[in-house]
Design a protein around this motif. Structure first.
Motif, short mmCIF file in Angstrom:
data_model
loop_
_atom_site.label_atom_id
_atom_site.label_comp_id
_atom_site.label_asym_id
_atom_site.label_seq_id
_atom_site.Cartn_x
_atom_site.Cartn_y
_atom_site.Cartn_z
N SER A 154 38.72 16.70 -80.05
CA SER A 154 39.26 17.41 -81.20
C SER A 154 39.89 16.36 -82.11
O SER A 154 40.27 15.28 -81.65
CB SER A 154 40.29 18.47 -80.79
OG SER A 154 41.40 17.87 -80.18
N GLY A 155 39.95 16.68 -83.39
CA GLY A 155 40.49 15.69 -84.30
C GLY A 155 40.78 16.26 -85.67
O GLY A 155 40.50 17.43 -85.97
N MET A 156 41.37 15.42 -86.49
CA MET A 156 41.68 15.74 -87.88
C MET A 156 41.13 14.62 -88.75
O MET A 156 41.21 13.45 -88.38
CB MET A 156 43.19 15.83 -88.09
CG MET A 156 43.86 16.93 -87.32
SD MET A 156 43.37 18.52 -87.95
CE MET A 156 44.83 19.46 -87.65
N GLU A 157 40.56 15.03 -89.89
CA GLU A 157 40.01 14.04 -90.81
C GLU A 157 40.47 14.36 -92.22
O GLU A 157 40.43 15.51 -92.65
CB GLU A 157 38.49 14.04 -90.74
CG GLU A 157 37.83 12.95 -91.55
CD GLU A 157 36.38 12.72 -91.18
OE1 GLU A 157 35.83 11.69 -91.61
OE2 GLU A 157 35.78 13.55 -90.45
N LEU A 158 40.92 13.33 -92.94
CA LEU A 158 41.35 13.46 -94.32
C LEU A 158 40.29 12.83 -95.22
O LEU A 158 39.93 11.67 -95.04
CB LEU A 158 42.69 12.75 -94.54
CG LEU A 158 43.25 12.78 -95.96
CD1 LEU A 158 43.48 14.22 -96.43
CD2 LEU A 158 44.54 11.98 -96.02
#
Length: 135
Positions: free
Chosen positions: A63-67
């Motif tokens: 799982s992750g977050m990307e900007l």
């Protein structure tokens, strides 16, 4: 809803094992990644952070977050996506992502959407699909 497509490439991948050890499964890892998107999404040098669980040496989930800062179909701004996925024995990565509510800025303020990709081991560019709407 509008649909746009394109490709992205991994510009950088820095991964480290968090625990319990390199040869122990399951194990937890962290990766910092930079991607470059072209097509409907234009964004160079994105900022992406993943938490990864290796179930075996070659399989697991993440799982992750990307900007992303750039544009969607010509509308400029920034937005963040939350990503979830898994990877197979043969190295194929399956991922879905969703825009983090309220994260759109500039001409992408109010952006809502979701998408996904399947990355096959050894392919230099990964095709993505993104369905979205803006106010």
């Amino acid at each position: 809803m509008r649909t746009t497509t394109g490709h992205f490439t991994f510009a950088d991948w820095q991964e480290r094992v968090i625990g319990p050890g390199e040869d122990v499964n399951p194990r937890l890892a962290h990766a910092s990644v930079r991607n470059t998107f072209t097509g409907g999404i234009e964004a160079a040098g994105t900022h992406c952070e993943y938490a990864i669980v290796y179930v075996t040496a070659k399989t697991g989930s993440f799982s992750g977050m990307e900007l992303l800062t750039g544009s969607v179909d010509g509308r400029e701004g920034s937005f963040a996506v939350e990503e979830r996925g898994f990877f197979d024995e043969d190295g194929t990565v399956h991922c879905t992502f969703q825009v983090v509510p309220g994260s759109g800025s500039g001409q992408l303020s109010g952006l809502e959407g979701k998408g996904g990709f399947t990355a096959r081991h050894g392919e230099p560019a990964v095709p993505y699909r993104f369905e979205y709407e803006t106010p």
